[in-house]
Design an enzyme around this catalytic site. Structure first.
Site, PDB file in Angstrom:
ATOM      1  N   ASP A  41      62.353  25.767  41.268  1.00  0.00           N
ATOM      2  CA  ASP A  41      63.366  25.435  41.851  1.00  0.00           C
ATOM      3  C   ASP A  41      63.081  24.857  43.210  1.00  0.00           C
ATOM      4  OD1 ASP A  41      65.091  25.848  39.566  1.00  0.00           O
ATOM      5  OD2 ASP A  41      66.368  27.345  40.582  1.00  0.00           O
ATOM      6  N   CYS A  98      31.086  25.341  22.736  1.00  0.00           N
ATOM      7  CA  CYS A  98      32.543  25.563  22.125  1.00  0.00           C
ATOM      8  C   CYS A  98      32.701  26.746  21.551  1.00  0.00           C
ATOM      9  CB  CYS A  98      32.829  24.267  21.102  1.00  0.00           C
ATOM     10  SG  CYS A  98      34.638  24.394  20.311  1.00  0.00           S
ATOM     11  N   GLU A 126      78.948  35.168  46.382  1.00  0.00           N
ATOM     12  CA  GLU A 126      78.849  35.303  45.030  1.00  0.00           C
ATOM     13  C   GLU A 126      77.372  35.374  44.549  1.00  0.00           C
ATOM     14  OE1 GLU A 126      82.872  33.146  43.814  1.00  0.00           O
ATOM     15  OE2 GLU A 126      80.853  32.234  43.588  1.00  0.00           O
ATOM     16  N   ASP A 158      71.608  32.449  37.027  1.00  0.00           N
ATOM     17  CA  ASP A 158      70.744  31.402  36.593  1.00  0.00           C
ATOM     18  C   ASP A 158      71.155  31.063  34.958  1.00  0.00           C
ATOM     19  OD1 ASP A 158      68.628  29.906  36.389  1.00  0.00           O
ATOM     20  OD2 ASP A 158      67.103  31.330  35.895  1.00  0.00           O
ATOM     21  N   CYS A 190      34.744  19.114  23.844  1.00  0.00           N
ATOM     22  CA  CYS A 190      33.908  19.420  22.766  1.00  0.00           C
ATOM     23  C   CYS A 190      33.901  18.144  22.094  1.00  0.00           C
ATOM     24  CB  CYS A 190      34.329  20.597  21.626  1.00  0.00           C
ATOM     25  SG  CYS A 190      33.692  20.464  20.132  1.00  0.00           S
ATOM     26  N   CYS A 248      35.424  20.446  14.623  1.00  0.00           N
ATOM     27  CA  CYS A 248      35.659  21.606  15.433  1.00  0.00           C
ATOM     28  C   CYS A 248      36.927  22.160  14.646  1.00  0.00           C
ATOM     29  CB  CYS A 248      35.702  21.421  16.777  1.00  0.00           C
ATOM     30  SG  CYS A 248      36.160  22.868  17.542  1.00  0.00           S
ATOM     31  N   GLU A 293      79.613  30.113  34.540  1.00  0.00           N
ATOM     32  CA  GLU A 293      78.246  30.062  34.390  1.00  0.00           C
ATOM     33  C   GLU A 293      77.872  30.900  33.126  1.00  0.00           C
ATOM     34  OE1 GLU A 293      74.530  28.432  36.454  1.00  0.00           O
ATOM     35  OE2 GLU A 293      76.591  28.257  36.865  1.00  0.00           O
ATOM     36  N   LYS A 315      74.308  34.058  42.567  1.00  0.00           N
ATOM     37  CA  LYS A 315      74.199  32.821  41.920  1.00  0.00           C
ATOM     38  C   LYS A 315      73.383  33.088  40.556  1.00  0.00           C
ATOM     39  CE  LYS A 315      72.088  28.208  42.749  1.00  0.00           C
ATOM     40  NZ  LYS A 315      71.788  27.896  41.299  1.00  0.00           N
ATOM     41  N   TYR A 345      83.238  31.505  38.605  1.00  0.00           N
ATOM     42  CA  TYR A 345      82.963  31.125  39.806  1.00  0.00           C
ATOM     43  C   TYR A 345      83.931  30.208  40.823  1.00  0.00           C
ATOM     44  CZ  TYR A 345      80.559  26.977  38.862  1.00  0.00           C
ATOM     45  OH  TYR A 345      80.527  25.569  38.226  1.00  0.00           O
ATOM     46  N   LYS A 379      68.961  30.110  48.147  1.00  0.00           N
ATOM     47  CA  LYS A 379      67.958  30.649  46.856  1.00  0.00           C
ATOM     48  C   LYS A 379      66.904  31.506  47.244  1.00  0.00           C
ATOM     49  CE  LYS A 379      67.936  27.345  43.697  1.00  0.00           C
ATOM     50  NZ  LYS A 379      67.874  26.551  42.957  1.00  0.00           N
ATOM     51  N   ARG A 387      78.710  20.786  32.418  1.00  0.00           N
ATOM     52  CA  ARG A 387      78.790  20.219  33.629  1.00  0.00           C
ATOM     53  C   ARG A 387      78.400  18.604  33.438  1.00  0.00           C
ATOM     54  NH1 ARG A 387      77.493  21.387  38.965  1.00  0.00           N
ATOM     55  NH2 ARG A 387      76.496  23.446  38.653  1.00  0.00           N
ATOM     56  N   SER A 423      77.428  19.587  42.505  1.00  0.00           N
ATOM     57  CA  SER A 423      76.385  20.559  42.879  1.00  0.00           C
ATOM     58  C   SER A 423      76.319  21.232  44.352  1.00  0.00           C
ATOM     59  CB  SER A 423      75.066  20.011  42.360  1.00  0.00           C
ATOM     60  OG  SER A 423      74.810  18.773  43.430  1.00  0.00           O
ATOM     61  N   LEU A 424      75.508  22.196  44.362  1.00  0.00           N
ATOM     62  CA  LEU A 424      75.360  22.833  45.896  1.00  0.00           C
ATOM     63  C   LEU A 424      74.159  22.523  46.500  1.00  0.00           C
ATOM     64  CD1 LEU A 424      76.862  26.430  45.032  1.00  0.00           C
ATOM     65  CD2 LEU A 424      78.165  24.542  46.037  1.00  0.00           C
ATOM     66  N   ASP A 439      63.351  21.300  44.907  1.00  0.00           N
ATOM     67  CA  ASP A 439      64.344  21.214  46.241  1.00  0.00           C
ATOM     68  C   ASP A 439      63.528  20.759  47.520  1.00  0.00           C
ATOM     69  OD1 ASP A 439      66.725  22.177  45.181  1.00  0.00           O
ATOM     70  OD2 ASP A 439      66.222  24.297  45.859  1.00  0.00           O
ATOM     71  N   CYS A 448      33.291  26.101  17.453  1.00  0.00           N
ATOM     72  CA  CYS A 448      32.359  25.585  16.712  1.00  0.00           C
ATOM     73  C   CYS A 448      30.933  25.653  16.910  1.00  0.00           C
ATOM     74  CB  CYS A 448      32.713  24.157  16.338  1.00  0.00           C
ATOM     75  SG  CYS A 448      32.400  23.064  17.881  1.00  0.00           S
TER      76      CYS A 448
END
Length: 656
Positions: free
Chosen positions: A31, A400, A109, A113, A418, A423, A167, A111, A219, A306, A132, A79-80, A35, A403
């Site tokens: 996030d 590798c 409040e 997830d 490789c 392989c 939410e 938030k 909310y 956040k 939403r 959205s916020l 942002d 192999c």
């Protein structure tokens, strides 16, 4: 120096992350990093407002996939705005005072997830549940929301229409219990609680949703908010009606009180039974909210503080390497398991040798790892004060691990490879890709089943999928009569996939979906593909010299030719569908951008190809039509600049 082209590319990047987060419920960056991208975009737009056409900074969410019926929100679900600093939080209070002439009380409040939804009540009866979506309209998931016990079916309200916003989330304990069951059943584990909640809401069977034991916390109010005086009043009323409202909410008088509250929440964040990623601060009185108003995307009366991406320290017990289907060798840190952001982390990719040297990562080191949302865990830094004495710099192995053949690094690449196409690990990865959704799309043939078939020696090459019989499968662990029949039926159905899908499934280096479709359209049949020459390839529009050389190398290998011949003998005769003649799409070069409501990109592309058109990936002067859907980005803007014909989904459907 900022350029218009760079701005459009940034728009495109933000829109891509919007889609991953809001539609796929599977973000690929934290996030915080997201942002930062948005803030950079906003900064450029302030300096160059003339560049802005349809910026993601003015949109809410990222649309939806269209599995459910679309439904409109009476009041948009905005959205916020986000902040990560104390200074910005205090600036928010200064703006409130400037806008209102007084310092308002605010309601704080947690938030959550989770996944934002709106529950619609008419005269007190729950009639509709909506995601939403893009903020204006979402998907109707009423039956799925009815499975959540804390959403009352009736409430004592006379409002003609009341939208209660909430939410949806999954508690950590429920998430862990589901993953334990999936592990026992040898099923792919869910990545984190938010993804699990989002995926559950998209299930088409509400009985399956009920088994996921989802929770919801309310909310806010959309339509019908005038029935309440304030946010705190609304929350108390909802609680009395049987709704679940946020824990640890509080009414605050000033920024200092809010900051103390945020600090107290962050200290107990990891102890909560659910995931949160911050604290939401809202002006309490609805009359003051109305006075402050909103921008096109966010309310001016609210902000989300956040928490930074969660970090934990752990120890690198060893550094191993994994082999990809194209032979790329990737170093991986095997960690002492640690709980981080709702998931137990025991591995983290180290990308390549250069990255390891840059961060000086060694076996035995104590390291800081970070994971935000559903981001692949990454090693942020090494705690050098805890380095074990005698720890040696790590070096990529010379052979590798699968192999034992020598590894090679091309001059133009950071990656080590490789080059042995026999392989075992490469072959297994190739088999998994061959059956994957984007390639041959063989249902009921997941990674675990392919690994079992490979280890049992039943499938060594992709052609072996088409040799499987009931007696090969029935005695394998996890297989029953029904699962055997389903798998064999899916394998048979996959024989009818278009030629472009098969060319992609062969896993030829540098050949992606668009180039595979272009080649398929030109050659028409698998036999013709097998006899392609380099001079034919370089003449194909959209096929460059790198792809042509890679194809020439692939088709000159006798083992590859035998695989294609075997597939033909086993009943795979994919041919391009007969092209509809004299259609308006004939000879036209299309570019697709944005999200279409009724077609996937694959479906729309196939329809264009079937009518004589072609699909390319980028907009140029040679592009004839740009078909665009929701959240179309820089390709749409470039088409407008070049004067390319723009086509809506509605116009596309009519033109078909």
């Amino acid at each position: 120096m900022e350029t218009k082209e760079a701005y459009f590319e940034l728009c495109k990047e933000v829109e891509r992350h919007d889609y991953y987060y809001f539609v796929e419920n599977s973000p690929v960056i934290s996030d915080y990093d997201y942002d930062l991208l948005v803030k950079k975009l906003e900064s450029i737009e302030k300096k160059h407002p003339q560049w802005v056409v349809e910026s993601p900074t003015s949109k809410v969410g990222g649309g939806f996939k269209g599995h459910f019926r679309a439904a409109l929100h009476t009041v948009p679900m905005l959205s916020l705005s986000n902040t990560y600093s104390k200074e910005e939080l205090f600036d928010f209070f200064d703006r409130l005072e400037k806008g209102l002439g007084t310092r308002p009380h605010v309601f704080c409040e947690l938030k959550m997830d989770g996944i934002a939804v709106s529950c619609v009540y008419e005269k007190g009866v729950f009639v509709q549940g909506i995601t939403r979506g893009n903020g204006i309209e979402g998907e109707d998931i009423t039956e799925n929301l009815k499975t959540i016990k804390t959403i009352p079916q009736k409430i004592p309200s006379d409002e003609p229409r009341l939208e209660v916003r909430g939410e949806v989330y999954m508690e950590k304990g429920v998430f862990e219990a589901i993953n334990r069951e999936r592990a026992l059943a040898d099923e792919e584990l869910m990545k984190n609680p938010r993804n699990a909640a989002g995926g559950s809401l998209k299930l088409l069977d509400s009985a399956m949703v009920a088994k996921r034991k989802l929770s919801i916390v309310m909310y806010g109010i959309g339509a019908g908010y005038k029935a309440f005086k304030s946010q705190s009043d609304a929350m108390e009323q909802l609680k009395s009606w049987g709704f679940s409202i946020g824990k640890k909410s509080m009414l605050a008088q000033n920024a200092s009180q809010v900051w103390e509250h945020i600090d107290s929440i962050e200290k107990v964040r990891s102890e909560l039974p659910f995931d949160i990623d911050g604290v939401v601060i809202k002006v309490d009185q609805f009359s003051e909210q109305k006075e402050l108003g909103e921008t096109g995307k966010s309310p001016r009366w609210a902000i989300a503080y956040k928490f930074a991406a969660e970090r934990k320290k752990t120890v690198i017990e060893s550094i191993t390497v994994q082999v990809g289907r194209t032979g790329v060798i990737t170093p991986v840190a095997e960690l002492t398991p640690v709980l981080l952001a709702g998931s137990t982390i025991s591995r983290a990719t180290l990308h390549n040798q250069d990255e390891i040297e840059r961060k000086d990562i060694r076996e035995g080191d104590t390291v800081v790892i970070e994971k935000g949302g559903d981001v692949i865990p990454k090693v942020v830094e090494v705690d050098l004060s805890k380095r074990v004495e005698g720890a040696k710099p790590w070096k990529m192995p010379k052979a590798c691990p699968s192999c034992s053949q020598p590894l090679t690094q091309m001059e133009s690449e950071v990656a080590v490879r490789c080059l042995n196409h026999s392989c075992p690990k490469q072959k297994l990865r190739h088999l998994i890709f061959f059956a994957s959704k984007e390639a041959m799309d063989i249902d009921h043939l997941g990674q675990k089943i392919i690994e079992t078939l490979f280890l049992q020696g039943l499938v060594k090459e992709a052609s072996d999928f088409y040799r499987l019989k009931r007696e090969d499968l029935i005695d394998l662990e996890g297989f029953q009569e029904k699962s055997v029949n389903n798998l064999l039926k899916s394998i048979e159905v996959s024989k009818m996939r278009p030629l472009g899908r098969l060319i992609l499934a062969l896993g030829i280096r540098h050949v992606g979906k668009i180039s595979a479709d272009l080649i398929a359209k030109t050659v028409g049949t698998l036999s013709s593909f097998l006899n392609l020459k380099r001079d034919q390839l370089v003449k194909m529009e959209g096929i460059g010299t790198i792809v042509a050389e890679s194809l020439e190398d692939y088709l000159s290998d006798l083992k590859n030719r035998k695989l294609i011949e075997d597939l033909e003998k086993l009943g795979l005769k994919p041919e391009e569908k007969e092209v509809i003649q004299d259609h308006s799409f004939s000879g036209k070069a299309f570019v697709l951008t944005g999200t279409l409501e009724n077609y996937s990109r694959q479906e729309a592309g196939d329809l264009i190809l079937a009518r004589g058109g072609k699909v390319t990936s980028s907009v140029t002067k040679r592009t004839d039509v740009v078909l665009y859907g929701k959240s179309a980005g820089s390709k749409l803007k470039k088409a407008e600049e070049l004067g390319v014909l723009l086509m809506t989904e509605e116009a596309f459907t009519k033109a078909l």
